[in-house]
Design a protein around this motif. Structure first.
Motif, PDB file in Angstrom:
ATOM      1  N   LEU A  79       0.844  -1.192   0.000  1.00  0.00           N
ATOM      2  CA  LEU A  79       0.000   0.000   0.000  1.00  0.00           C
ATOM      3  C   LEU A  79       0.880   1.242   0.000  1.00  0.00           C
ATOM      4  O   LEU A  79       2.021   1.188   0.439  1.00  0.00           O
ATOM      5  CB  LEU A  79      -0.851   0.063   1.271  1.00  0.00           C
ATOM      6  CG  LEU A  79      -1.996  -0.898   1.438  1.00  0.00           C
ATOM      7  CD1 LEU A  79      -1.633  -1.917   2.470  1.00  0.00           C
ATOM      8  CD2 LEU A  79      -3.223  -0.159   1.881  1.00  0.00           C
ATOM      9  N   ASN A  80       0.334   2.348  -0.488  1.00  0.00           N
ATOM     10  CA  ASN A  80       1.015   3.615  -0.294  1.00  0.00           C
ATOM     11  C   ASN A  80       0.273   4.399   0.782  1.00  0.00           C
ATOM     12  O   ASN A  80      -0.765   3.952   1.277  1.00  0.00           O
ATOM     13  CB  ASN A  80       1.125   4.386  -1.603  1.00  0.00           C
ATOM     14  CG  ASN A  80      -0.212   4.678  -2.234  1.00  0.00           C
ATOM     15  OD1 ASN A  80      -1.228   4.714  -1.543  1.00  0.00           O
ATOM     16  ND2 ASN A  80      -0.223   4.869  -3.527  1.00  0.00           N
ATOM     17  N   HIS A  90      -1.542   6.896   0.713  1.00  0.00           N
ATOM     18  CA  HIS A  90      -2.878   7.388   0.380  1.00  0.00           C
ATOM     19  C   HIS A  90      -3.943   6.307   0.535  1.00  0.00           C
ATOM     20  O   HIS A  90      -5.106   6.528   0.213  1.00  0.00           O
ATOM     21  CB  HIS A  90      -2.908   7.911  -1.055  1.00  0.00           C
ATOM     22  CG  HIS A  90      -1.788   8.832  -1.363  1.00  0.00           C
ATOM     23  ND1 HIS A  90      -1.656  10.043  -0.731  1.00  0.00           N
ATOM     24  CD2 HIS A  90      -0.727   8.729  -2.184  1.00  0.00           C
ATOM     25  CE1 HIS A  90      -0.565  10.647  -1.180  1.00  0.00           C
ATOM     26  NE2 HIS A  90       0.028   9.858  -2.054  1.00  0.00           N
ATOM     27  N   GLY A  91      -3.551   5.131   0.980  1.00  0.00           N
ATOM     28  CA  GLY A  91      -4.512   4.052   1.172  1.00  0.00           C
ATOM     29  C   GLY A  91      -4.861   3.326  -0.100  1.00  0.00           C
ATOM     30  O   GLY A  91      -5.918   2.725  -0.211  1.00  0.00           O
ATOM     31  N   GLU A  92      -3.972   3.378  -1.077  1.00  0.00           N
ATOM     32  CA  GLU A  92      -4.209   2.623  -2.307  1.00  0.00           C
ATOM     33  C   GLU A  92      -3.477   1.290  -2.223  1.00  0.00           C
ATOM     34  O   GLU A  92      -2.276   1.257  -1.974  1.00  0.00           O
ATOM     35  CB  GLU A  92      -3.688   3.393  -3.514  1.00  0.00           C
ATOM     36  CG  GLU A  92      -4.631   4.452  -3.998  1.00  0.00           C
ATOM     37  CD  GLU A  92      -3.962   5.324  -5.041  1.00  0.00           C
ATOM     38  OE1 GLU A  92      -4.675   6.130  -5.650  1.00  0.00           O
ATOM     39  OE2 GLU A  92      -2.753   5.224  -5.228  1.00  0.00           O
ATOM     40  N   ILE A  93      -4.225   0.220  -2.454  1.00  0.00           N
ATOM     41  CA  ILE A  93      -3.602  -1.093  -2.498  1.00  0.00           C
ATOM     42  C   ILE A  93      -2.940  -1.237  -3.862  1.00  0.00           C
ATOM     43  O   ILE A  93      -3.568  -0.970  -4.887  1.00  0.00           O
ATOM     44  CB  ILE A  93      -4.658  -2.192  -2.311  1.00  0.00           C
ATOM     45  CG1 ILE A  93      -5.241  -2.122  -0.903  1.00  0.00           C
ATOM     46  CG2 ILE A  93      -4.070  -3.563  -2.574  1.00  0.00           C
ATOM     47  CD1 ILE A  93      -6.425  -3.016  -0.696  1.00  0.00           C
ATOM     48  N   CYS A  94      -1.677  -1.619  -3.893  1.00  0.00           N
ATOM     49  CA  CYS A  94      -1.009  -1.857  -5.169  1.00  0.00           C
ATOM     50  C   CYS A  94      -1.007  -3.336  -5.492  1.00  0.00           C
ATOM     51  O   CYS A  94      -0.934  -3.726  -6.649  1.00  0.00           O
ATOM     52  CB  CYS A  94       0.413  -1.351  -5.125  1.00  0.00           C
ATOM     53  SG  CYS A  94       0.485   0.400  -4.813  1.00  0.00           S
ATOM     54  N   GLN A  95      -1.077  -4.138  -4.484  1.00  0.00           N
ATOM     55  CA  GLN A  95      -0.946  -5.560  -4.704  1.00  0.00           C
ATOM     56  C   GLN A  95      -1.324  -6.279  -3.412  1.00  0.00           C
ATOM     57  O   GLN A  95      -1.009  -5.813  -2.315  1.00  0.00           O
ATOM     58  CB  GLN A  95       0.517  -5.813  -5.096  1.00  0.00           C
ATOM     59  CG  GLN A  95       0.971  -7.212  -5.258  1.00  0.00           C
ATOM     60  CD  GLN A  95       1.355  -7.797  -3.931  1.00  0.00           C
ATOM     61  OE1 GLN A  95       0.888  -8.852  -3.573  1.00  0.00           O
ATOM     62  NE2 GLN A  95       2.189  -7.126  -3.167  1.00  0.00           N
TER      63      GLN A  95
END
Lengths: 293, 274
Positions: free
Chosen positions: A227-228, A230-235
């Motif tokens: 995750l980054n 900003h709360g975005e899941i990348c994987q």
């Protein structure tokens, strides 16, 4: 072919019993990381991460090459990792083990596929010249949790890296040395960090983070979140292993988000410290004829 | 080729006319290869895969332990080791691509299936033996990993290898891409290739009728708040898939009893009337 030594029966029973009572061999809490040390080298783009006895070094390099013909507007970005016999006798050169394949794949998904580095900014002349950025990941010593430490090392090294500045006038491309022009950082879009959760117990209900090599051998399953801040899941990857409750996975995702923010702060702080160390006062200090006596 | 999914919010129908929680047509056959110990053929929409299970058999001399894809479950030395091979046919997708044996994406899928099986099969009953799972992808249209897992489950059942429960899988997505931060995004079930290219999605595999997640793979950028909705829909889809697969296994069982391949016993809770 050498095999990894397995923990003995008594070691196994003792460790698992301790974990089920909420204790770890190094007296950490179940959700506590080992102290993490991040340092940068003298050159730009070298990051050294120490997590307990695990030590990982990432080195970034860049050169000008010809872009791939099917992607004329994109630069080249690759991450290579090698687990050699220096780490453990079970790792052989040129024969990737399962650990190595999964590590390489995970870094690729987390950093490359999630678009952390803007590859279009690496293009110099469309279809003719572009930067090729390459990260070499060296695992110097492995004591569990290679994934999290490797990902942190790669991200930190890439953010620390400076490539030579360039300019294009008409048809001529000029690449300036560090003395002529200050090298420029890569165009970095977001910083994803991995957090691995390991499951223990009959139903995989006990969750540990940052497991050591011994604990890693005894786990019944694991899940890695990238995750980054900003709360975005990348994987997310839970590749088999013992099935665990879906609610536990959601809890882990929340913990991973908090951890990712912590990692972001750590890397930002270290980068700022390093920038301060390098900053000698700019041009004025350089031009000054005064000597230190 | 990107697809315009913005029309979804108007009619609430997807590009192929499904609602958000509709599975594609799932067709499966069990025991397709007479010579194999276990085999299956499975279609999820236009994704078509075949699975052949050999074993439990004596390990072949050439098979080295611990090589890629055959990595046995650590700490289960006394049990059977599981080897998974995935072959993607060159004609399976729109653009014909040659994929080497060292494609990391395929290797990752092999390891995933192998590890999911290792935790579910009762391998300790077959010491010093190997179970080989060969999967062939004939056609790809999204949900590839899910189809492979479902086909494997059927073939392992056909081979008669004892297991805890079915492992079934399907994909779940979310209607808006990561850039749009709207909270009103609907979850979607069982995505096809076009939707997979456009939308964030994850593959989820569960054990039996429970909410236990054995496999969870997400490769796209998505807000963490969407995860819960997608996971719930995915787990629910897995339960639907399990009912369908269970129906196929039972139908085959009934047929085998009728044909006399298996003797009917009083222990069997199968009614032959329907």
């Amino acid at each position: 072919m050498p095999r990894e030594a397995e923990p003995s029966l008594s070691e196994r029973t003792f460790t698992l019993q301790a974990i089920s009572e909420g204790l770890r061999l190094d007296s950490r809490k179940l959700d506590q990381f080992r102290p993490l040390e991040l340092s940068f080298g003298d050159e730009y783009g070298v990051a050294d991460v120490k997590l307990g006895k695990t030590r990982v070094l990432a080195k970034v390099s860049a050169e000008v090459t010809v872009p791939f013909s099917d992607r004329p507007f994109d630069g080249i970005f690759q991450i290579t990792s090698e687990l050699g016999p220096m780490v453990a006798p079970s790792f052989e050169v040129n024969r990737p083990t399962e650990t190595e394949i999964l590590l390489a794949r995970l870094l690729e998904k987390t950093i490359r596929r999630s678009g952390a580095l803007d590859t279009e900014s690496l293009c110099l002349i469309a279809g003719q010249k572009c930067w090729s950025v390459r990260v070499d990941l060296h695992i110097l010593s492995a004591d569990g949790n290679l994934i999290d430490s490797s990902c942190l090392a790669v991200v930190a090294a890439l953010r620390h890296f400076r490539r030579p500045d360039t300019s294009i006038e008409g048809e001529t491309l000029t690449i300036y040395t560090a003395a002529e022009r200050e090298p420029v950082p890569l165009s970095w879009l977001h910083s994803p960090f991995c957090t691995t959760f390991d499951f223990f117990g009959e139903d995989g209900e006990i969750v540990l983070v940052d497991t050591t090599w011994l604990e890693e051998q005894l786990r019944v399953g694991s899940v890695t979140f990238s995750l980054n801040k900003h709360g975005e899941i990348c994987q997310i990857s839970k590749l088999g292993g013992k099935p665990v409750e879906a609610t536990l996975i959601i809890q882990c995702a929340q913990m991973a988000l908090a951890k990712s923010k912590e990692f972001t702060d750590l890397v930002d702080a270290r980068l700022a410290e390093d920038a301060k160390r390098r900053d000698k006062g700019g041009l004025m200090a350089e031009l000054s004829a005064e000597n230190e006596r | 080729m990107p697809l315009d999914t913005s029309t979804y919010s108007l009619a609430l129908l997807r590009i192929d006319g499904r609602r958000w929680n509709d599975l594609r047509r799932l067709h499966a056959q069990i025991h397709t290869q007479d010579a194999a110990d276990g085999s299956s053929y499975l279609e999820m929409g236009h994704t078509k895969v075949m699975c052949v299970v050999t074993g439990p058999a004596e390990p072949q001399a050439g098979q080295k332990k611990g090589t890629v894809g055959s990595a046995q479950a650590t700490g289960q030395k006394e049990g059977a080791s599981i080897v998974v091979n995935v072959v993607v046919a060159g004609f399976s997708s729109v653009d014909r691509k040659r994929r080497g044996r060292n494609d990391r994406r395929i290797q990752e899928m092999e390891i995933t299936i192998q590890k999911a099986l290792a935790a579910n099969l009762h391998t300790h009953l077959f010491p010093h033996s190997t179970i080989t799972v060969s999967l062939h992808v004939l056609s790809q249209d999204g949900s590839l990993l899910a189809a492979l897992i479902n086909a494997t489950t059927l073939a392992v059942i056909d081979a008669g290898i004892p297991m805890t429960d079915y492992i079934t899988a399907c994909t779940a997505g979310s209607t808006s891409s990561y850039a749009a931060g709207d909270d009103a995004a609907d979850p979607l079930l069982d995505l096809n290739t076009q939707e997979e290219q456009e939308l964030p999605y994850l593959t989820v595999g569960t054990l039996g009728d429970s909410d236990k997640v054995a496999v969870l793979v997400c490769e796209s950028r998505v807000q963490v708040s969407r995860l819960e909705g997608m996971l719930v829909v995915g787990v629910d889809g897995c339960k639907q898939v399990r009912r369908l697969l269970d129906g196929i296994v039972k139908q085959k069982g009934r047929k085998m009893i009728k044909e006399g391949a298996v003797r009917r016993s009083d222990m069997m809770a199968v009614s032959l009337d329907d």
